[in-house]
Write a protein that holds these residues in place. Structure first.
Motif, PDB file in Angstrom:
ATOM      1  N   VAL A  61      57.569 -21.529  37.531  1.00  0.00           N
ATOM      2  CA  VAL A  61      56.519 -21.222  38.391  1.00  0.00           C
ATOM      3  C   VAL A  61      55.821 -20.083  37.415  1.00  0.00           C
ATOM      4  CG1 VAL A  61      55.995 -19.426  40.131  1.00  0.00           C
ATOM      5  CG2 VAL A  61      57.684 -21.267  40.672  1.00  0.00           C
ATOM      6  N   VAL A  62      54.440 -20.235  37.202  1.00  0.00           N
ATOM      7  CA  VAL A  62      53.536 -19.452  36.399  1.00  0.00           C
ATOM      8  C   VAL A  62      52.515 -18.729  37.169  1.00  0.00           C
ATOM      9  CG1 VAL A  62      52.264 -19.237  34.424  1.00  0.00           C
ATOM     10  CG2 VAL A  62      53.985 -20.923  34.527  1.00  0.00           C
ATOM     11  N   ILE A  63      52.490 -17.585  37.452  1.00  0.00           N
ATOM     12  CA  ILE A  63      51.501 -16.891  38.223  1.00  0.00           C
ATOM     13  C   ILE A  63      50.330 -16.156  37.199  1.00  0.00           C
ATOM     14  CG2 ILE A  63      51.205 -14.577  39.882  1.00  0.00           C
ATOM     15  CD1 ILE A  63      54.153 -15.552  40.690  1.00  0.00           C
ATOM     16  N   VAL A  64      49.071 -16.320  37.953  1.00  0.00           N
ATOM     17  CA  VAL A  64      47.988 -15.836  37.001  1.00  0.00           C
ATOM     18  C   VAL A  64      47.038 -15.042  38.056  1.00  0.00           C
ATOM     19  CG1 VAL A  64      46.016 -15.998  35.726  1.00  0.00           C
ATOM     20  CG2 VAL A  64      47.758 -17.928  35.564  1.00  0.00           C
ATOM     21  N   ARG A  65      46.999 -13.708  37.791  1.00  0.00           N
ATOM     22  CA  ARG A  65      46.228 -12.733  38.911  1.00  0.00           C
ATOM     23  C   ARG A  65      44.659 -12.304  38.129  1.00  0.00           C
ATOM     24  NH1 ARG A  65      51.092  -8.279  39.745  1.00  0.00           N
ATOM     25  NH2 ARG A  65      52.638  -9.667  40.877  1.00  0.00           N
ATOM     26  N   LYS A 106      48.279 -11.967  26.229  1.00  0.00           N
ATOM     27  CA  LYS A 106      47.902 -12.088  24.773  1.00  0.00           C
ATOM     28  C   LYS A 106      49.120 -12.321  23.765  1.00  0.00           C
ATOM     29  CE  LYS A 106      45.068  -8.642  24.297  1.00  0.00           C
ATOM     30  NZ  LYS A 106      44.052  -7.896  23.567  1.00  0.00           N
ATOM     31  N   SER A 107      50.354 -11.410  23.768  1.00  0.00           N
ATOM     32  CA  SER A 107      51.499 -11.566  23.063  1.00  0.00           C
ATOM     33  C   SER A 107      52.316 -12.567  23.378  1.00  0.00           C
ATOM     34  CB  SER A 107      52.137 -10.184  23.065  1.00  0.00           C
ATOM     35  OG  SER A 107      52.672  -9.970  24.370  1.00  0.00           O
ATOM     36  N   THR A 108      52.581 -12.985  24.781  1.00  0.00           N
ATOM     37  CA  THR A 108      53.407 -13.891  25.187  1.00  0.00           C
ATOM     38  C   THR A 108      53.124 -15.414  24.906  1.00  0.00           C
ATOM     39  OG1 THR A 108      54.139 -12.411  27.174  1.00  0.00           O
ATOM     40  CG2 THR A 108      54.736 -14.857  27.155  1.00  0.00           C
ATOM     41  N   LEU A 109      51.803 -15.567  24.997  1.00  0.00           N
ATOM     42  CA  LEU A 109      51.137 -16.736  24.863  1.00  0.00           C
ATOM     43  C   LEU A 109      50.174 -16.914  23.557  1.00  0.00           C
ATOM     44  CD1 LEU A 109      49.934 -17.481  28.613  1.00  0.00           C
ATOM     45  CD2 LEU A 109      52.102 -18.215  27.352  1.00  0.00           C
ATOM     46  N   CYS A 154      48.881 -22.287  30.443  1.00  0.00           N
ATOM     47  CA  CYS A 154      49.801 -21.992  31.170  1.00  0.00           C
ATOM     48  C   CYS A 154      50.293 -23.231  31.762  1.00  0.00           C
ATOM     49  CB  CYS A 154      49.542 -21.241  32.389  1.00  0.00           C
ATOM     50  SG  CYS A 154      49.129 -19.508  32.084  1.00  0.00           S
ATOM     51  N   ALA A 155      49.818 -24.365  31.807  1.00  0.00           N
ATOM     52  CA  ALA A 155      50.139 -25.588  32.144  1.00  0.00           C
ATOM     53  C   ALA A 155      51.247 -26.264  31.086  1.00  0.00           C
ATOM     54  CB  ALA A 155      48.965 -26.577  32.521  1.00  0.00           C
TER      55      ALA A 155
END
Length: 312
Positions: free
Chosen positions: A158-162, A286-289, A212-213
Motif C-alpha cells: 500500500v502506498v498513500i499519497v496526500r 524527495k529523499s525516499t524516492l 509510486c507504482a
C-alpha cells in the motif's frame, strides 16, 4: 512491465495520468463509472459491491483516484455515511478484489485534509498525528487505515499519497474562479495577505503517482506532494496576472477586516482558504524516492492559464 489499473480515469487527475502513461508507453486499464471513450472499462457507481473482475485482469498495480470528493455545502443527509460508502467501503472492496486477482501494489490518492485544514508554524508531514476536520477528511483517513491493515495482513504493498490543492489545465472550482476574477480585472482586497500555501501541479502529482507504482522504496509509505514552492494568495494572484499579461489588481486590506466581512456574508469557510496557511513538507518524499517535482510552479501556472484562456 507492470499493468496499471487507473480508477477515475476520466477525471481531472485521472485523464492527465492516463495521458502520461500513454506517452510513456506503459500498459494501463482506464476505469470509469460510465465509459465514453474506446478502451475505457465501465464499472458503474462505486460501492462495496462493485464488480472489478474484468478491469483487474492481468493488472499488477492499482492507482485509485476515484472518490466522493469534498464539496462546499454538501446536500447529503448524512455526509459522513455518504463519504464512507465510496471512500472507505468501495476502496476496501477494490483492494480485496485486487488481491484476489494477484495485484501486488495499491496506490491510494488520499488528501492533505487527513492532516487538517490549516498550518501555523510548521508544515504538515507524513508522520504527524492525523487531525481531519470534516467528513471527507475523516473518510480518507479511515480508508488509509483500512488499507494499511489489509496490507499488514496480506502483504499488499500500500502506498498513500496526500495532495494539497491540485491545479493545471482544466482545473475548476475555486482556482478557476480566481482566474476569472484576474481575467476581468476585479480589484481584490488580498494585497496584504502573506500566508503560505502549498499546491501541486497536476503534472507533478501524476509524475509522483507513476513513480509510486513501481519504486521499491514506496511500499508501505505515506507521501506528501507539492510543487515545493509555497505561495501567499497575493503572490499567486500576481503570478496568474503575469501569466495573462495583465496587471494585478490588489488592494491591501487587513486580514481581520476581510475575515469579519466574510463572516457577515456567511463566507467564513471561503475566507479561511484565502487567508490561512496550509503547507506540506515533502522532504520525506524527495529523499525516499529520489524525486523532485519535474515542473516549476511558474511553468505550470502559465500552462494552466493558457488552457483556461483557450477555452473561455
Amino acid at each position: 512491465m507492470n499493468k496499471i489499473l487507473v480508477t477515475g480515469a476520466n477525471g481531472f487527475v485521472g485523464s492527465s495520468l492516463c495521458d502520461t502513461l500513454c506517452r510513456r508507453g506503459m500498459d494501463f486499464v482506464p476505469v470509469v463509472r460510465k465509459a465514453d471513450l474506446n478502451g475505457q472499462i465501465s464499472v458503474g457507481d462505486l460501492g462495496p459491491d462493485t464488480d472489478w473482475t474484468a478491469a483487474l485482469d492481468g493488472c499488477d498495480v492499482v492507482i485509485h483516484l476515484a472518490a466522493r470528493v469534498h464539496v462546499m455545502n454538501d446536500s447529503a443527509s448524512d455526509p459522513l455515511a455518504a463519504f464512507r460508502a465510496v471512500n472507505v467501503d468501495a476502496t476496501l472492496n477494490l483492494a480485496r478484489q485486487a488481491l484476489a486477482k494477484g495485484v501486488k501494489r495499491f496506490v491510494f490518492v488520499s488528501s492533505i485534509k487527513v492532516n487538517g485544514e490549516e498550518t501555523t508554524n510548521q508544515a504538515f508531514t507524513a508522520f504527524d498525528e492525523p487531525a481531519p476536520i470534516d467528513p471527507y477528511g475523516q473518510s480518507k483517513l479511515e480508508a488509509e487505515i483500512a488499507l494499511q491493515e489489509l496490507g499488514n495482513v496480506t502483504g499488499l504493498e500500500v502506498v498513500i499519497v496526500r495532495p494539497p490543492l491540485v491545479y493545471g489545465p482544466g482545473v475548476r472550482a475555486n482556482f478557476r474562479r480566481l482566474m476569472q476574477l484576474v481575467k476581468i480585472g476585479v480589484p481584490l482586497p488580498l494585497g496584504a495577505i502573506h500566508n503560505r500555501r502549498s499546491m501541486v501541479a497536476v503534472d507533478n502529482l501524476v509524475d509522483l503517482l507513476v513513480l509510486c507504482a513501481s519504486h521499491p522504496a514506496a511500499a508501505g509509505q505515506v507521501f506528501m506532494v507539492s510543487d515545493d514552492h509555497d505561495v501567499s494568495i497575493s503572490e499567486l494572484l500576481r503570478l496568474l496576472a503575469a501569466a495573462m499579461g495583465k496587471r494585478s489588481m490588489l488592494l491591501a486590506l487587513p486580514a481581520g477586516l476581510i475575515a469579519g466581512a466574510a463572516a457577515v456574508l456567511g463566507k467564513s469557510a471561503v475566507a479561511s482558504r484565502l487567508l490561512g496557511s496550509l503547507q506540506v513538507d515533502i522532504n520525506h518524499t524527495k529523499s525516499t524516492l529520489q524525486w523532485q517535482p519535474p515542473v516549476s510552479m511558474e511553468f505550470a501556472l502559465k500552462k494552466t492559464v493558457a488552457a483556461y484562456r483557450a477555452h473561455s
